[in-house]
Design a protein around this motif. Structure first.
Motif, PDB file in Angstrom:
ATOM      1  N   GLU A   1       5.948   1.635   2.533  1.00  0.00           N
ATOM      2  CA  GLU A   1       5.578   3.029   2.789  1.00  0.00           C
ATOM      3  C   GLU A   1       4.564   3.484   1.738  1.00  0.00           C
ATOM      4  OE1 GLU A   1       7.933   7.195   3.638  1.00  0.00           O
ATOM      5  OE2 GLU A   1       9.053   5.401   3.160  1.00  0.00           O
ATOM      6  N   GLN A   2       3.324   3.001   1.904  1.00  0.00           N
ATOM      7  CA  GLN A   2       2.258   3.275   0.942  1.00  0.00           C
ATOM      8  C   GLN A   2       0.912   3.317   1.660  1.00  0.00           C
ATOM      9  OE1 GLN A   2       3.424  -0.278  -1.102  1.00  0.00           O
ATOM     10  NE2 GLN A   2       3.944   0.867  -2.943  1.00  0.00           N
ATOM     11  N   ALA A   3      -0.027   3.974   1.023  1.00  0.00           N
ATOM     12  CA  ALA A   3      -1.409   3.953   1.498  1.00  0.00           C
ATOM     13  C   ALA A   3      -2.108   2.746   0.873  1.00  0.00           C
ATOM     14  CB  ALA A   3      -2.118   5.244   1.100  1.00  0.00           C
ATOM     15  N   CYS A   4      -3.258   2.386   1.395  1.00  0.00           N
ATOM     16  CA  CYS A   4      -4.043   1.273   0.869  1.00  0.00           C
ATOM     17  C   CYS A   4      -5.329   1.806   0.253  1.00  0.00           C
ATOM     18  CB  CYS A   4      -4.397   0.298   1.979  1.00  0.00           C
ATOM     19  SG  CYS A   4      -2.982  -0.462   2.747  1.00  0.00           S
ATOM     20  N   GLY A   5      -5.697   1.219  -0.876  1.00  0.00           N
ATOM     21  CA  GLY A   5      -6.926   1.598  -1.546  1.00  0.00           C
ATOM     22  C   GLY A   5      -7.380   0.490  -2.469  1.00  0.00           C
ATOM     23  N   VAL A   6      -8.168   0.842  -3.458  1.00  0.00           N
ATOM     24  CA  VAL A   6      -8.667  -0.137  -4.421  1.00  0.00           C
ATOM     25  C   VAL A   6      -8.017   0.031  -5.798  1.00  0.00           C
ATOM     26  CG1 VAL A   6     -10.863  -0.496  -3.228  1.00  0.00           C
ATOM     27  CG2 VAL A   6     -10.689   1.290  -4.974  1.00  0.00           C
ATOM     28  N   ARG A   7      -7.098   0.985  -5.900  1.00  0.00           N
ATOM     29  CA  ARG A   7      -6.367   1.219  -7.148  1.00  0.00           C
ATOM     30  C   ARG A   7      -4.915   1.553  -6.828  1.00  0.00           C
ATOM     31  NH1 ARG A   7     -11.211   3.023  -7.477  1.00  0.00           N
ATOM     32  NH2 ARG A   7     -10.873   5.034  -6.504  1.00  0.00           N
ATOM     33  N   ASN A   8      -4.043   1.314  -7.784  1.00  0.00           N
ATOM     34  CA  ASN A   8      -2.663   1.786  -7.686  1.00  0.00           C
ATOM     35  C   ASN A   8      -2.661   3.195  -8.248  1.00  0.00           C
ATOM     36  OD1 ASN A   8      -1.607  -0.746  -6.770  1.00  0.00           O
ATOM     37  ND2 ASN A   8      -1.822  -1.506  -8.848  1.00  0.00           N
ATOM     38  N   GLU A   9      -2.434   4.183  -7.367  1.00  0.00           N
ATOM     39  CA  GLU A   9      -2.519   5.572  -7.803  1.00  0.00           C
ATOM     40  C   GLU A   9      -1.862   6.481  -6.776  1.00  0.00           C
ATOM     41  OE1 GLU A   9      -6.641   6.834  -7.929  1.00  0.00           O
ATOM     42  OE2 GLU A   9      -7.100   5.729  -6.119  1.00  0.00           O
ATOM     43  N   THR A  10      -1.730   7.734  -7.124  1.00  0.00           N
ATOM     44  CA  THR A  10      -1.262   8.732  -6.173  1.00  0.00           C
ATOM     45  C   THR A  10      -2.477   9.461  -5.627  1.00  0.00           C
ATOM     46  OG1 THR A  10       0.835   9.006  -7.329  1.00  0.00           O
ATOM     47  CG2 THR A  10       0.172  10.788  -5.858  1.00  0.00           C
ATOM     48  N   LEU A  11      -2.549   9.558  -4.302  1.00  0.00           N
ATOM     49  CA  LEU A  11      -3.664  10.216  -3.625  1.00  0.00           C
ATOM     50  C   LEU A  11      -3.131  11.349  -2.766  1.00  0.00           C
ATOM     51  CD1 LEU A  11      -5.514   7.039  -2.298  1.00  0.00           C
ATOM     52  CD2 LEU A  11      -6.181   8.453  -4.251  1.00  0.00           C
ATOM     53  N   GLN A  12      -4.023  12.194  -2.316  1.00  0.00           N
ATOM     54  CA  GLN A  12      -3.667  13.214  -1.339  1.00  0.00           C
ATOM     55  C   GLN A  12      -3.995  12.670   0.050  1.00  0.00           C
ATOM     56  OE1 GLN A  12      -2.029  16.188  -1.843  1.00  0.00           O
ATOM     57  NE2 GLN A  12      -1.808  15.259  -3.858  1.00  0.00           N
ATOM     58  N   LEU A  13      -3.029  12.720   0.937  1.00  0.00           N
ATOM     59  CA  LEU A  13      -3.249  12.343   2.321  1.00  0.00           C
ATOM     60  C   LEU A  13      -3.607  13.605   3.086  1.00  0.00           C
ATOM     61  CD1 LEU A  13      -3.041  10.140   4.565  1.00  0.00           C
ATOM     62  CD2 LEU A  13      -0.750  11.037   4.991  1.00  0.00           C
ATOM     63  N   PHE A  14      -4.804  13.628   3.636  1.00  0.00           N
ATOM     64  CA  PHE A  14      -5.280  14.761   4.421  1.00  0.00           C
ATOM     65  C   PHE A  14      -4.807  14.536   5.851  1.00  0.00           C
ATOM     66  CE2 PHE A  14      -7.955  14.278   0.785  1.00  0.00           C
ATOM     67  CZ  PHE A  14      -8.189  15.573   0.356  1.00  0.00           C
ATOM     68  N   ARG A  15      -3.862  15.348   6.277  1.00  0.00           N
ATOM     69  CA  ARG A  15      -3.297  15.177   7.614  1.00  0.00           C
ATOM     70  C   ARG A  15      -4.303  15.589   8.680  1.00  0.00           C
ATOM     71  NH1 ARG A  15       2.818  17.540   6.983  1.00  0.00           N
ATOM     72  NH2 ARG A  15       3.452  16.198   5.278  1.00  0.00           N
ATOM     73  N   SER A  16      -4.165  14.965   9.836  1.00  0.00           N
ATOM     74  CA  SER A  16      -5.070  15.284  10.934  1.00  0.00           C
ATOM     75  C   SER A  16      -4.835  16.709  11.415  1.00  0.00           C
ATOM     76  CB  SER A  16      -4.852  14.306  12.092  1.00  0.00           C
ATOM     77  OG  SER A  16      -3.533  14.408  12.570  1.00  0.00           O
TER      78      SER A  16
END
Length: 162
Positions: A31-46
């Protein structure tokens, strides 16, 4: 027996995936997002996120300038460095047979970093739904990736496959 790893950051999609895959012991859902760093991001909901019970994750994105996501409806999500995650999988389980990436614009940075590594030689096929039409200012960067895929058929990188 091959292992299947799935990474997703949205609770609704997680529940649908768990239900669909309940009988398969070789599937692990992260249960995670994918990116280029291990970090906390904001998920912009549709737009209209809460009104789409069975499609809540469609068009949600961790990319702030995604035109299909609402700028005022965000939730924090943990993001993993996808390349490190894949390298760990390869080290522990061997070659990855198939990788599908559809992450609403976040694929750009990931693909750029994947090209800098030798990771494609350890993946049978990578299919990516690209979203360059959402990010007109990033089109030149997408063209570099398209050129790489065309010039390096051994990478088995298939873009905008839908």
């Amino acid at each position: 027996q091959r292992q299947l790893k799935m990474v997703n950051s949205l609770q609704q999609t997680k529940l649908l995936t768990q239900t669909a895959c309940a009988d398969y012991s070789n599937i692990t859902l992260h249960e995670q997002a994918c990116g280029v760093r291990n970090e906390t991001l904001q998920l912009f909901r549709s737009e209209g996120f809460t009104n789409k019970e069975n499609a809540s994750s469609l068009a949600s994105s961790v990319v702030p300038d995604n035109k299909r996501a609402a700028s005022d409806d965000t939730v924090p999500v943990t993001s993993i460095n996808l390349i490190e995650f894949l390298q760990d999988l390869i080290a522990s389980h061997g070659r990855i047979v198939f990788l599908k990436i559809d992450i609403e614009g976040a694929e750009l940075e990931i693909l750029e970093d994947m090209i800098k590594t030798d990771i494609f030689e350890n993946i049978g096929a990578t299919v990516v739904e690209t979203h360059e039409w959402l990010f007109k200012d990033k089109k030149p960067r997408y063209r570099v990736i398209e050129t790489y895929a065309k010039d390096n058929p051994q990478a088995n990188l298939y873009l905008d496959w839908i």
